[in-house]
Write a protein that holds these residues in place. Sequence first.
Motif, mmCIF file in Angstrom:
data_model
loop_
_atom_site.group_PDB
_atom_site.id
_atom_site.type_symbol
_atom_site.label_atom_id
_atom_site.label_comp_id
_atom_site.label_asym_id
_atom_site.label_seq_id
_atom_site.Cartn_x
_atom_site.Cartn_y
_atom_site.Cartn_z
ATOM 1 N N ILE A 29 -32.295 36.831 -64.595
ATOM 2 C CA ILE A 29 -32.183 37.955 -63.654
ATOM 3 C C ILE A 29 -30.729 38.310 -63.379
ATOM 4 O O ILE A 29 -30.404 39.477 -63.139
ATOM 5 N N VAL A 30 -29.837 37.340 -63.433
ATOM 6 C CA VAL A 30 -28.426 37.609 -63.145
ATOM 7 C C VAL A 30 -27.831 38.542 -64.193
ATOM 8 O O VAL A 30 -26.953 39.366 -63.873
ATOM 9 N N ARG A 31 -28.299 38.459 -65.413
ATOM 10 C CA ARG A 31 -27.785 39.358 -66.463
ATOM 11 C C ARG A 31 -28.041 40.825 -66.098
ATOM 12 O O ARG A 31 -27.187 41.687 -66.310
ATOM 13 N N THR A 32 -29.208 41.111 -65.552
ATOM 14 C CA THR A 32 -29.504 42.487 -65.159
ATOM 15 C C THR A 32 -28.734 42.881 -63.910
ATOM 16 O O THR A 32 -28.237 44.011 -63.802
ATOM 17 N N ASP B 187 -36.479 31.376 -54.275
ATOM 18 C CA ASP B 187 -35.436 30.879 -55.181
ATOM 19 C C ASP B 187 -34.781 32.034 -55.938
ATOM 20 O O ASP B 187 -33.555 32.073 -56.099
ATOM 21 N N ILE B 188 -35.614 32.968 -56.392
ATOM 22 C CA ILE B 188 -35.080 34.149 -57.078
ATOM 23 C C ILE B 188 -34.214 34.960 -56.119
ATOM 24 O O ILE B 188 -33.137 35.453 -56.483
ATOM 25 N N ALA B 189 -34.670 35.081 -54.871
ATOM 26 C CA ALA B 189 -33.908 35.827 -53.868
ATOM 27 C C ALA B 189 -32.534 35.211 -53.651
ATOM 28 O O ALA B 189 -31.515 35.917 -53.587
ATOM 29 N N GLU B 190 -32.468 33.897 -53.558
ATOM 30 C CA GLU B 190 -31.195 33.221 -53.303
ATOM 31 C C GLU B 190 -30.227 33.398 -54.467
ATOM 32 O O GLU B 190 -29.038 33.704 -54.271
ATOM 33 N N VAL B 191 -30.715 33.215 -55.680
ATOM 34 C CA VAL B 191 -29.860 33.390 -56.859
ATOM 35 C C VAL B 191 -29.389 34.834 -56.957
ATOM 36 O O VAL B 191 -28.221 35.105 -57.285
ATOM 37 N N SER B 192 -30.262 35.777 -56.658
ATOM 38 C CA SER B 192 -29.913 37.199 -56.735
ATOM 39 C C SER B 192 -28.828 37.554 -55.720
ATOM 40 O O SER B 192 -27.900 38.319 -56.028
ATOM 41 N N LYS B 193 -28.939 37.012 -54.515
ATOM 42 C CA LYS B 193 -27.922 37.279 -53.494
ATOM 43 C C LYS B 193 -26.564 36.742 -53.924
ATOM 44 O O LYS B 193 -25.534 37.404 -53.762
ATOM 45 N N ARG B 194 -26.562 35.536 -54.485
ATOM 46 C CA ARG B 194 -25.293 34.947 -54.921
ATOM 47 C C ARG B 194 -24.667 35.764 -56.048
ATOM 48 O O ARG B 194 -23.438 35.776 -56.201
ATOM 49 N N ALA B 195 -25.508 36.455 -56.830
ATOM 50 C CA ALA B 195 -25.000 37.268 -57.935
ATOM 51 C C ALA B 195 -24.511 38.633 -57.474
ATOM 52 O O ALA B 195 -23.945 39.388 -58.272
ATOM 53 N N GLY B 196 -24.750 38.964 -56.195
ATOM 54 C CA GLY B 196 -24.231 40.228 -55.667
ATOM 55 C C GLY B 196 -25.264 41.283 -55.365
ATOM 56 O O GLY B 196 -24.916 42.377 -54.906
ATOM 57 N N ALA B 197 -26.550 40.992 -55.605
ATOM 58 C CA ALA B 197 -27.606 41.954 -55.302
ATOM 59 C C ALA B 197 -28.044 41.816 -53.850
ATOM 60 O O ALA B 197 -27.838 40.780 -53.210
ATOM 61 N N ARG B 198 -28.678 42.846 -53.338
ATOM 62 C CA ARG B 198 -29.299 42.773 -52.024
ATOM 63 C C ARG B 198 -30.757 42.365 -52.200
ATOM 64 O O ARG B 198 -31.437 42.840 -53.106
#
Length: 233
Positions: A33-36, A56-67
Amino acid sequence: MSKVRTLGLIPARAGSKGIPGKNLRLLGGVPLIVRTIEVALEAQLDQVVVSTDGPDIAEVSKRAGARVPFLRPAELATDDAATVDVVRHALMWLRQREATEPETVVLLQPTSPLRTAEHIREALELFSRGHGRTVVSVTPTDHPPHWTYTLSAEGTLLPVVPGNWAARRQDLPPTFRLNGAIYVFPAAKAEGDRLWDERSLAYVMPPEASVDIDTELDWQLAEILLQRDAVRT
């Protein structure tokens, strides 16, 4: 009500039968998901929001800069959940909870990790020239549909495209398939039953950027293409 010109929406549910946990699995050392998320941010969309039911997906996404302003309801995280319903839920949440009204939605599925920010920008340019008509990404078909068949109850060949197509490939008209990488549409389109239709504009992407990960074989192909590109650069 605050206006947002372009909303990058990334749907990523936790459940996956083909490849369990694929959205967080490392592809080339990076969670899928971080690639996208990274290319969406690079394309400078006004907002990048992940719609997921997985903490878990939400946490990783937030760290990558997504809301990740909400977790998707369970009824919208099943195999049968329609994408248009997922989009409608996200837009309604943003409208009701944050008074945010996106004009354009750029839907980016994480299972298409080889699309680039340049692909997104070009799709948006096509959308702009098309005066609000939905843009869908496509890629040339591997084999002409004229050479494909279904089977009758007796096991005989039934052509998908009726006619005598015993012709050279180069004599047949070029055909394309949806590759699932990019959908650009007016936010109002989510009020209907479909995000795209026969009037939609096609944004053509090369096969090497059009891998849609659904199986382990798809995953292995994406790894090979990433390694090839890394060597070239």
